[in-house]
Design an enzyme around this catalytic site. Sequence first.
Site, short mmCIF file in Angstrom:
data_model
loop_
_atom_site.label_atom_id
_atom_site.label_comp_id
_atom_site.label_asym_id
_atom_site.label_seq_id
_atom_site.Cartn_x
_atom_site.Cartn_y
_atom_site.Cartn_z
N ARG A 38 47.02 38.35 27.01
CA ARG A 38 48.38 38.83 26.82
C ARG A 38 49.14 39.09 28.11
NH1 ARG A 38 45.57 39.80 22.43
NH2 ARG A 38 44.01 40.26 23.98
N THR A 39 48.50 39.76 29.05
CA THR A 39 49.25 40.15 30.24
C THR A 39 49.73 38.91 30.99
OG1 THR A 39 47.94 42.16 30.39
CG2 THR A 39 49.17 41.56 32.35
N LYS A 71 35.56 29.43 48.68
CA LYS A 71 35.07 29.10 50.02
C LYS A 71 34.94 30.35 50.88
CE LYS A 71 37.73 24.78 49.92
NZ LYS A 71 38.92 24.17 50.51
N ARG A 122 45.87 40.51 38.97
CA ARG A 122 44.86 41.28 38.23
C ARG A 122 43.54 41.10 38.96
NH1 ARG A 122 43.55 41.41 31.85
NH2 ARG A 122 45.36 42.76 31.98
N HIS A 152 47.16 50.09 35.05
CA HIS A 152 47.75 48.94 34.36
C HIS A 152 49.17 49.36 33.99
CE1 HIS A 152 48.24 45.35 32.17
NE2 HIS A 152 47.14 45.35 31.44
C1 NCD Z 1 43.73 45.62 28.49
C2 NCD Z 1 43.26 45.45 29.92
O1 NCD Z 1 43.06 44.34 30.38
O2 NCD Z 1 43.13 46.47 30.55
N1 NCD Z 1 44.30 44.51 27.93
C3 NCD Z 1 45.62 44.21 28.18
O3 NCD Z 1 46.05 44.06 29.30
N2 NCD Z 1 46.45 44.14 27.12
C4 NCD Z 1 42.82 46.34 27.60
C5 NCD Z 1 41.37 45.99 27.52
O4 NCD Z 1 40.88 45.08 28.19
O5 NCD Z 1 40.70 46.66 26.73
#
Ligand code: NCD
Length: 303
Positions: free
Chosen positions: A54-55, A83, A104, A132
Amino acid sequence: MWRNRDVISARDFTRAELEELFETAKYMEKYARSRLDVMRGKIMAVAFFEPSTRTRLSFEAAMKRLGGDVVGFWGTEGTSVEKGETLADTIRMLDVYSNIIVIRHKYEGAAKLAAEVAESPVVNGGDGAFNHPTQAMLDVYTIWREFGYVDGLNIGLLGDLRHARTVNSLLEALANFNVRVYLISPEFLRPRAETIDYVQSRGLKLSFHTNVEEVIGELDVMYVVRIQKERFIDPLEYEKVKGSYRVAPEMLRNAKKGLIVLHPLPRVDEIDPRVDTTPHAKYFKQAALGVPLRMALIYLILS
Ligand code: NCD
């Protein structure tokens, strides 16, 4: 207020800034399935060192709906990270190829490091078990859209509150509002002490619970997170809590009629799929709102 800002932690944003974001996101909802050509010629770089559905996709969709372009990678396969390139050097490159970077990473503090290296704004799409912030903005936005307000609501957070970065950031974002938060989890999965201290110093009203049934009748929002298996240091600890909570229709019989159930997703087994068809289930809508919310975020930062 938003122009050229990094988005590293939910703590960095005031209530007025969040409200400006929400108003803009509401406007963007009209264009979230079509196009608003305001980012033409701009490029977003996505650097996802950790899995995401999703993100990443909602950030990419948001940039494309705004008429901009996207470059990037997910997983390090095929990049020079294999590398031995350092994070800082990888970010330096993305910086010169783009106007905004979304990252991320499994390490806490990775986004902050990237922001120090890059001249372009850096958005934290999740760093380890820490932050997040854009998910938290989306979570509060969903509440604001559902109720029309946030103040006065009783909000329950259920699950692995220690390792879930979404919970950490959500608590920090909620500290801007006059809400009551019920923290429902096994004792050793309570949120980290520094987060509790911070939000309490901001005046957020908190209470701790181990049993959902005890408080379900009081809640307006129930925010559920999965057990973050990959973040447990001790696998035996994980075994102890695995499957220890599950939201099912039977549990919701005692809930307020207007209770909404949210979840950042992915879910594993903590929400029974039979809940999906009840009027309480708002987690798929929440995920859908990720596009207009992130359109608003990109627009406010880059325009
Ligand atoms: C979450 C995350 O990656 O922290 N997912 C997200 O970004 N919607 C939640 C999770 O992984 O449980």
